[in-house]
Write a protein that holds these residues in place. Structure first.
Motif, PDB file in Angstrom:
ATOM      1  N   ARG A   7       3.218  37.036  -4.089  1.00  0.00           N
ATOM      2  CA  ARG A   7       2.115  36.610  -3.241  1.00  0.00           C
ATOM      3  C   ARG A   7       1.053  37.684  -3.079  1.00  0.00           C
ATOM      4  O   ARG A   7      -0.130  37.413  -3.026  1.00  0.00           O
ATOM      5  CB  ARG A   7       2.633  36.225  -1.856  1.00  0.00           C
ATOM      6  N   LEU A  10      -0.790  37.828  -6.329  1.00  0.00           N
ATOM      7  CA  LEU A  10      -1.540  36.581  -6.425  1.00  0.00           C
ATOM      8  C   LEU A  10      -2.749  36.608  -5.477  1.00  0.00           C
ATOM      9  O   LEU A  10      -3.865  36.284  -5.858  1.00  0.00           O
ATOM     10  CB  LEU A  10      -0.571  35.451  -6.075  1.00  0.00           C
ATOM     11  N   GLY A  11      -2.489  37.057  -4.263  1.00  0.00           N
ATOM     12  CA  GLY A  11      -3.560  37.108  -3.271  1.00  0.00           C
ATOM     13  C   GLY A  11      -4.669  38.036  -3.717  1.00  0.00           C
ATOM     14  O   GLY A  11      -5.850  37.700  -3.600  1.00  0.00           O
ATOM     15  N   VAL A  14      -6.680  36.324  -6.471  1.00  0.00           N
ATOM     16  CA  VAL A  14      -7.541  35.269  -5.937  1.00  0.00           C
ATOM     17  C   VAL A  14      -8.767  35.893  -5.298  1.00  0.00           C
ATOM     18  O   VAL A  14      -9.893  35.483  -5.530  1.00  0.00           O
ATOM     19  CB  VAL A  14      -6.782  34.416  -4.896  1.00  0.00           C
ATOM     20  N   LEU A  15      -8.536  36.946  -4.528  1.00  0.00           N
ATOM     21  CA  LEU A  15      -9.626  37.610  -3.827  1.00  0.00           C
ATOM     22  C   LEU A  15     -10.633  38.178  -4.815  1.00  0.00           C
ATOM     23  O   LEU A  15     -11.836  38.006  -4.671  1.00  0.00           O
ATOM     24  CB  LEU A  15      -9.078  38.734  -2.941  1.00  0.00           C
ATOM     25  N   SER A  60       3.364  17.151  -6.715  1.00  0.00           N
ATOM     26  CA  SER A  60       4.094  17.581  -5.518  1.00  0.00           C
ATOM     27  C   SER A  60       3.308  18.578  -4.664  1.00  0.00           C
ATOM     28  O   SER A  60       3.776  18.964  -3.594  1.00  0.00           O
ATOM     29  CB  SER A  60       5.452  18.180  -5.917  1.00  0.00           C
ATOM     30  N   THR A  61       2.138  19.002  -5.102  1.00  0.00           N
ATOM     31  CA  THR A  61       1.350  19.921  -4.275  1.00  0.00           C
ATOM     32  C   THR A  61       0.020  19.312  -3.815  1.00  0.00           C
ATOM     33  O   THR A  61      -0.846  20.007  -3.313  1.00  0.00           O
ATOM     34  CB  THR A  61       1.046  21.241  -5.026  1.00  0.00           C
ATOM     35  N   VAL A  62      -0.111  18.005  -3.983  1.00  0.00           N
ATOM     36  CA  VAL A  62      -1.373  17.335  -3.636  1.00  0.00           C
ATOM     37  C   VAL A  62      -1.430  16.938  -2.157  1.00  0.00           C
ATOM     38  O   VAL A  62      -2.469  17.032  -1.503  1.00  0.00           O
ATOM     39  CB  VAL A  62      -1.552  16.062  -4.515  1.00  0.00           C
ATOM     40  N   LYS A  64      -0.300  17.976   0.838  1.00  0.00           N
ATOM     41  CA  LYS A  64      -0.586  18.838   1.989  1.00  0.00           C
ATOM     42  C   LYS A  64      -2.086  19.086   2.213  1.00  0.00           C
ATOM     43  O   LYS A  64      -2.590  18.788   3.293  1.00  0.00           O
ATOM     44  CB  LYS A  64       0.178  20.149   1.840  1.00  0.00           C
ATOM     45  N   HIS A 186       3.637  25.918 -10.803  1.00  0.00           N
ATOM     46  CA  HIS A 186       3.726  25.177  -9.554  1.00  0.00           C
ATOM     47  C   HIS A 186       2.974  25.898  -8.441  1.00  0.00           C
ATOM     48  O   HIS A 186       2.218  25.280  -7.684  1.00  0.00           O
ATOM     49  CB  HIS A 186       5.202  25.004  -9.182  1.00  0.00           C
ATOM     50  N   THR A 191      -2.416  26.383  -5.216  1.00  0.00           N
ATOM     51  CA  THR A 191      -3.712  27.018  -4.982  1.00  0.00           C
ATOM     52  C   THR A 191      -4.843  26.138  -5.503  1.00  0.00           C
ATOM     53  O   THR A 191      -5.865  25.952  -4.851  1.00  0.00           O
ATOM     54  CB  THR A 191      -3.769  28.388  -5.698  1.00  0.00           C
ATOM     55  N   PHE A 194      -5.417  23.201  -3.213  1.00  0.00           N
ATOM     56  CA  PHE A 194      -6.037  23.663  -1.969  1.00  0.00           C
ATOM     57  C   PHE A 194      -7.543  23.830  -2.176  1.00  0.00           C
ATOM     58  O   PHE A 194      -8.355  23.357  -1.392  1.00  0.00           O
ATOM     59  CB  PHE A 194      -5.378  24.982  -1.541  1.00  0.00           C
ATOM     60  N   ARG A 195      -7.904  24.466  -3.277  1.00  0.00           N
ATOM     61  CA  ARG A 195      -9.327  24.675  -3.579  1.00  0.00           C
ATOM     62  C   ARG A 195     -10.014  23.342  -3.866  1.00  0.00           C
ATOM     63  O   ARG A 195     -11.112  23.073  -3.375  1.00  0.00           O
ATOM     64  CB  ARG A 195      -9.474  25.594  -4.800  1.00  0.00           C
TER      65      ARG A 195
ATOM     66  N   GLY B  10      -4.726  41.186   0.097  1.00  0.00           N
ATOM     67  CA  GLY B  10      -4.009  40.196  -0.698  1.00  0.00           C
ATOM     68  C   GLY B  10      -3.085  39.359   0.170  1.00  0.00           C
ATOM     69  O   GLY B  10      -3.043  38.140   0.060  1.00  0.00           O
ATOM     70  N   TRP B  28       5.360  20.272   8.073  1.00  0.00           N
ATOM     71  CA  TRP B  28       5.634  19.924   6.682  1.00  0.00           C
ATOM     72  C   TRP B  28       7.067  20.226   6.270  1.00  0.00           C
ATOM     73  O   TRP B  28       7.625  19.512   5.418  1.00  0.00           O
ATOM     74  CB  TRP B  28       4.676  20.668   5.742  1.00  0.00           C
ATOM     75  N   GLU B  32       7.400  18.703   0.700  1.00  0.00           N
ATOM     76  CA  GLU B  32       6.815  18.815  -0.650  1.00  0.00           C
ATOM     77  C   GLU B  32       7.760  19.519  -1.624  1.00  0.00           C
ATOM     78  O   GLU B  32       7.776  19.207  -2.812  1.00  0.00           O
ATOM     79  CB  GLU B  32       5.477  19.561  -0.588  1.00  0.00           C
TER      80      GLU B  32
END
Lengths: 218, 119
Positions: A7, A10-11, A14-15, A60-62, A64, A186, A191, A194-195, B10, B28, B32
């Motif tokens: 994470r 990944l974070g 993304v940033l 499965s991630t749509v 939320k 996944h 991400t 979400f975007r 991050g 939730w 999911e």
């Protein structure tokens, strides 16, 4: 622990990606605003990627981000099972159902058609990158009019940037483990969705169940 | 030093993107994740195994002030239906409909089908 490290990396990625893109002009929300759909049926995505499980991983991630925007989202796995039971074994066949029929048997205000364009990891010597790309099209079930559409791509690299060669080797080893399953794609799917739905001016406007409903109608 | 700053920023961004519970309107839980596992690891994600996780989520949700996510109850109803536990299935579909009237047409269809399964 691996998850935490992932994470963090990944974070950071993304940033670092976020800062350098000029935002495209705001979408025209006239059709979406005038119809104000309350409920959205998400059909299992068409899959144009080479990963055979991409469709359902993406599906499965749509829910939320879409539901948190204020829309009622039908239970995606139940819808899939229900349609399969009724003689439609693949997303391709499900995307062919007429809107009249969908209206009659399920009754959503709008249908979301998704296509996974890309889903996968590319491995290099010391790192890897995962790319997930999808196209979305929201359609008014009564008229067939397109209410909103958008294509979003997310690329996440697991290289750590700074640090010595030992650190890089550790990072590469970790990312190999994580990326060895579908799980990397996944996480990036999450991400990407979400975007796709929530980015202001490009994603969806708030639905009736969000407390901010009506505040973004300019 | 630069590295540390990256880690902090991050983490903050990752928290936003992972949609942690403080920022969501709904509870939730593992919903999911169970959907994902149904397809990614179908041998493990049996109806029984999924219900075990989701029933625990119900208890956790009750301890918060958040409503369950849309589809959560209907998904459970579908699992109960698969196991032949029709009363619990009906109850789950009715709760989904009560919480989210938008789901009415589909839930009525399922409830009707249960009526026939029982007969």
């Amino acid at each position: 622990m691996l998850k935490v490290i992932y994470r963090v990396i990944l974070g950071s990625v993304v940033l670092s990606l976020a800062g350098c893109v000029t935002p495209p002009p705001k979408k025209d929300y006239t059709a979406l605003r005038s119809m104000q759909p309350k409920s959205i049926l998400v059909l299992p995505p068409l899959n144009q990627s080479i990963e055979e499980n991409a469709s359902y991983s993406y599906l499965s991630t749509v829910t939320k981000p879409l539901a948190e925007m204020g829309y009622y989202v039908y239970p995606v796995a139940v819808v899939d099972a229900f349609l399969k039971e009724n003689g439609l074994p693949t997303p391709g066949e499900m995307h062919q159902i007429s809107l009249d029929k969908i209206d009659q048997i399920i009754g959503p205000d709008a249908v979301l058609y998704l296509t996974v364009l890309n889903y996968g990891s590319k491995y290099q010597v010391l790192d890897s990158s995962t790319n997930v790309s999808a196209r979305a099209r929201l359609v008014d079930v009564k008229t067939g009019n397109e209410l909103w559409s958008r294509t979003v791509t997310t690329v996440q690299s697991s290289s750590s940037g700074g640090g010595g060669i030992a650190e890089m080797l550790v990072a590469a080893a970790i990312s190999q483990v994580i990326n060895s399953s579908m799980d990397a794609g996944h996480g990036v799917s999450r991400t990407n969705n979400f975007r796709l739905f929530t980015e202001s001016g490009q994603g969806l406007i708030y639905g009736h169940r969000n407390e901010k409903f009506g505040t973004d109608l300019n | 030093m630069k590295h540390k700053i990256y880690i902090v920023i991050g983490l903050a961004v990752a928290a936003i993107f992972s949609g942690c519970n403080q920022t969501t309107a709904y509870y939730w839980g593992e919903y999911e994740e169970q959907v994902y596992r149904m397809y990614a690891a179908p041998d493990q994600a049996t109806a029984v195994a999924q219900l075990e996780v989701l029933e625990l989520d119900l208890q956790k949700a009750a301890a918060t002030d958040k409503p369950l996510a849309p589809g959560f109850r209907a998904h459970m109803g579908f699992l109960y239906y698969q196991l032949g536990r029709f009363d619990e299935a009906r109850n789950a579909f009715e709760t989904e409909k009560a919480e989210f009237p938008e789901s009415g047409k589909m839930m009525d269809r399922f409830i009707q089908k249960l009526g026939r399964s029982n007969a």
